[in-house]
Design a protein around this motif. Structure first.
Motif, PDB file in Angstrom:
ATOM      1  N   PHE A  17       2.152  -4.232  39.150  1.00 60.00           N
ATOM      2  CA  PHE A  17       2.614  -5.544  38.393  1.00 60.00           C
ATOM      3  C   PHE A  17       1.871  -5.532  36.928  1.00 60.00           C
ATOM      4  O   PHE A  17       1.919  -6.500  36.379  1.00 60.00           O
ATOM      5  N   GLU A  18       1.335  -4.243  36.510  1.00 57.18           N
ATOM      6  CA  GLU A  18       0.916  -4.061  35.458  1.00 57.18           C
ATOM      7  C   GLU A  18      -0.265  -5.214  34.903  1.00 57.18           C
ATOM      8  O   GLU A  18      -0.257  -5.680  33.851  1.00 57.18           O
ATOM      9  N   LEU A  19      -0.845  -5.379  35.906  1.00 58.09           N
ATOM     10  CA  LEU A  19      -2.163  -6.499  35.632  1.00 58.09           C
ATOM     11  C   LEU A  19      -3.427  -5.641  34.910  1.00 58.09           C
ATOM     12  O   LEU A  19      -4.175  -5.012  35.756  1.00 58.09           O
ATOM     13  N   ARG A  20      -3.455  -5.636  33.841  1.00 58.42           N
ATOM     14  CA  ARG A  20      -4.416  -4.695  33.117  1.00 58.42           C
ATOM     15  C   ARG A  20      -5.563  -5.552  32.674  1.00 58.42           C
ATOM     16  O   ARG A  20      -5.635  -6.711  33.175  1.00 58.42           O
ATOM     17  N   LYS A  21      -6.736  -4.901  32.247  1.00 62.74           N
ATOM     18  CA  LYS A  21      -7.887  -5.496  31.831  1.00 62.74           C
ATOM     19  C   LYS A  21      -7.643  -6.808  31.038  1.00 62.74           C
ATOM     20  O   LYS A  21      -8.553  -7.723  30.939  1.00 62.74           O
ATOM     21  N   VAL A  24      -6.758  -9.567  32.943  1.00 58.83           N
ATOM     22  CA  VAL A  24      -7.861 -10.130  33.595  1.00 58.83           C
ATOM     23  C   VAL A  24      -8.734 -11.164  32.878  1.00 58.83           C
ATOM     24  O   VAL A  24      -9.032 -12.247  33.096  1.00 58.83           O
ATOM     25  N   ASP A  25      -8.860 -10.622  31.748  1.00 59.87           N
ATOM     26  CA  ASP A  25      -9.623 -11.366  30.796  1.00 59.87           C
ATOM     27  C   ASP A  25      -8.954 -12.726  30.188  1.00 59.87           C
ATOM     28  O   ASP A  25      -9.413 -13.624  30.157  1.00 59.87           O
ATOM     29  N   ASN A  26      -7.632 -12.423  29.961  1.00 56.51           N
ATOM     30  CA  ASN A  26      -6.821 -13.647  29.732  1.00 56.51           C
ATOM     31  C   ASN A  26      -7.040 -14.843  30.724  1.00 56.51           C
ATOM     32  O   ASN A  26      -7.006 -15.899  30.819  1.00 56.51           O
ATOM     33  N   THR A 142       0.726 -16.872  29.343  1.00 55.55           N
ATOM     34  CA  THR A 142       1.605 -17.302  30.000  1.00 55.55           C
ATOM     35  C   THR A 142       2.113 -15.842  30.945  1.00 55.55           C
ATOM     36  O   THR A 142       2.498 -15.847  32.012  1.00 55.55           O
ATOM     37  N   ARG A 143       2.188 -14.822  30.123  1.00 53.69           N
ATOM     38  CA  ARG A 143       2.576 -13.664  30.597  1.00 53.69           C
ATOM     39  C   ARG A 143       1.642 -13.020  31.571  1.00 53.69           C
ATOM     40  O   ARG A 143       2.018 -12.495  32.809  1.00 53.69           O
ATOM     41  N   SER A 144       0.240 -13.151  31.280  1.00 49.86           N
ATOM     42  CA  SER A 144      -0.708 -12.790  32.348  1.00 49.86           C
ATOM     43  C   SER A 144      -0.755 -13.467  33.690  1.00 49.86           C
ATOM     44  O   SER A 144      -0.909 -13.107  34.666  1.00 49.86           O
ATOM     45  N   LEU A 145      -0.513 -14.970  33.408  1.00 52.06           N
ATOM     46  CA  LEU A 145      -0.290 -15.680  34.538  1.00 52.06           C
ATOM     47  C   LEU A 145       0.693 -15.360  35.519  1.00 52.06           C
ATOM     48  O   LEU A 145       0.792 -15.409  36.906  1.00 52.06           O
TER      49      LEU A 145
END
Length: 310
Positions: A17-21, A24-26, A142-145
């Motif tokens: 899901f391309e959830l990068r560091k 996570v910070d976002n 919103t993209r990170s969410l």
């Protein structure tokens, strides 16, 4: 729960899901922004849930106090920034509770969309207030969410699939035989119903042709009334046929189609009786009252189906 979770499982999901560091910070920053809305979120979540008629089977207003703390805890965990095997196990526990209660997956997807909308609106509101209209962080946050919510939803839906497969696999040979036989028997019965409706439709169409022939034998009124009745019956047969096809494709069976058959048959009888003068008035009034009652029942059933469709 019987599911072994390892750190590598979560690593794989984060990669897919391309959830990068940076994401996570976002999400941690989003948590700082939205944590003050947790009580509002719990209230809005419950109010949104009650809008769905099917949700009343699983939750009531009395249950709100019991689950409010759990909803708030889930909301806080969403932005904890700690996405590891423990967090994955936590999601799977939630999925197990939903699956055990029989909560449908479409309701889970609908509520996840609500969470997305709720959080996105608050992110925009806070960032606009803090940094102005042109803030570039809105899209990034919103993209990170969305990545995290998509991951969360994927895990829950995957558990549902595994849960159903596991239920079948863990069944003993006798249970498996009964399940397979019942499915095949139900399919055969559905096919038999469709074939029966098709034959019935052909028969009614033949009756319509015969009544039309009455026109050429001078019995105009009888032929016209009978033909109209046949068309009414033919229409209801088609309604039943379409309803059964939708049911076989996974939809819900329309109860209104069965009520319409009774209504159409009664109306046809009334049309035929209008040509007969030997029947007592009380009998004709009884037919009229029956049509009225069936019409009211049909209207009520149709209204509930329409509300359920919304």
């Amino acid at each position: 729960m019987g599911v072994q979770i390892s750190y590598s499982d979560m690593e794989r999901l984060l990669y897919q899901f391309e959830l990068r560091k940076k994401d996570v910070d976002n999400l941690k920053e989003i948590g700082h922004m939205l944590i003050s809305f947790k009580d509002e979120f719990a209230e809005a979540f419950f109010n949104q849930l009650l809008k769905y008629d099917e949700a009343s089977k699983y939750i009531s207003e009395d249950d709100f106090k019991k689950i409010k703390d759990e909803v708030i805890h889930w909301y806080e965990q969403l932005f904890s920034g700690k996405y590891d095997s423990e967090y994955l196990t936590y999601i799977l526990r939630i999925a197990k509770v939903h699956a055990d209660l029989g909560i449908p997956t479409n309701l889970i997807v609908a509520m996840m969309n609500f969470v997305r909308r709720f959080c996105t609106k608050r992110i925009v509101k806070v960032l606009v207030e803090q940094k102005g209209e042109g803030c570039t962080l809105i899209e990034e946050y919103t993209r990170s969410l969305s990545k995290l919510l998509d991951l969360h939803l994927s895990v829950m839906l995957s558990f549902y699939i595994d849960h159903e497969m596991r239920t079948f696999i863990e069944a003993d040979p006798a249970e498996k035989f009964v399940i397979r036989f019942t499915k095949k028997f139900a399919f055969v019965m559905d096919v038999a119903i469709i074939l029966g409706l098709m034959v019935l439709g052909i028969v009614v169409a033949g009756l319509f042709v015969m009544d039309v022939i009455h026109f050429f034998h001078g019995d105009l009124s009888h032929g016209l009334i009978s033909a109209l009745g046949d068309l009414l019956i033919l229409w209801t047969v088609l309604e039943l046929l379409n309803s059964e096809i939708k049911f076989m494709m996974g939809g819900e069976l329309a109860v209104s189609a069965f009520v319409s058959v009774a209504l159409a048959a009664t109306i046809r009888e009334a049309l035929v009786l209008s040509l007969e003068h030997t029947k007592p008035v009380s009998f004709k009034l009884g037919i009229g009252a029956l049509i009225l009652i069936l019409g009211i029942v049909y209207g009520i059933v149709k209204w509930f189906e329409y509300k359920r469709g919304d």
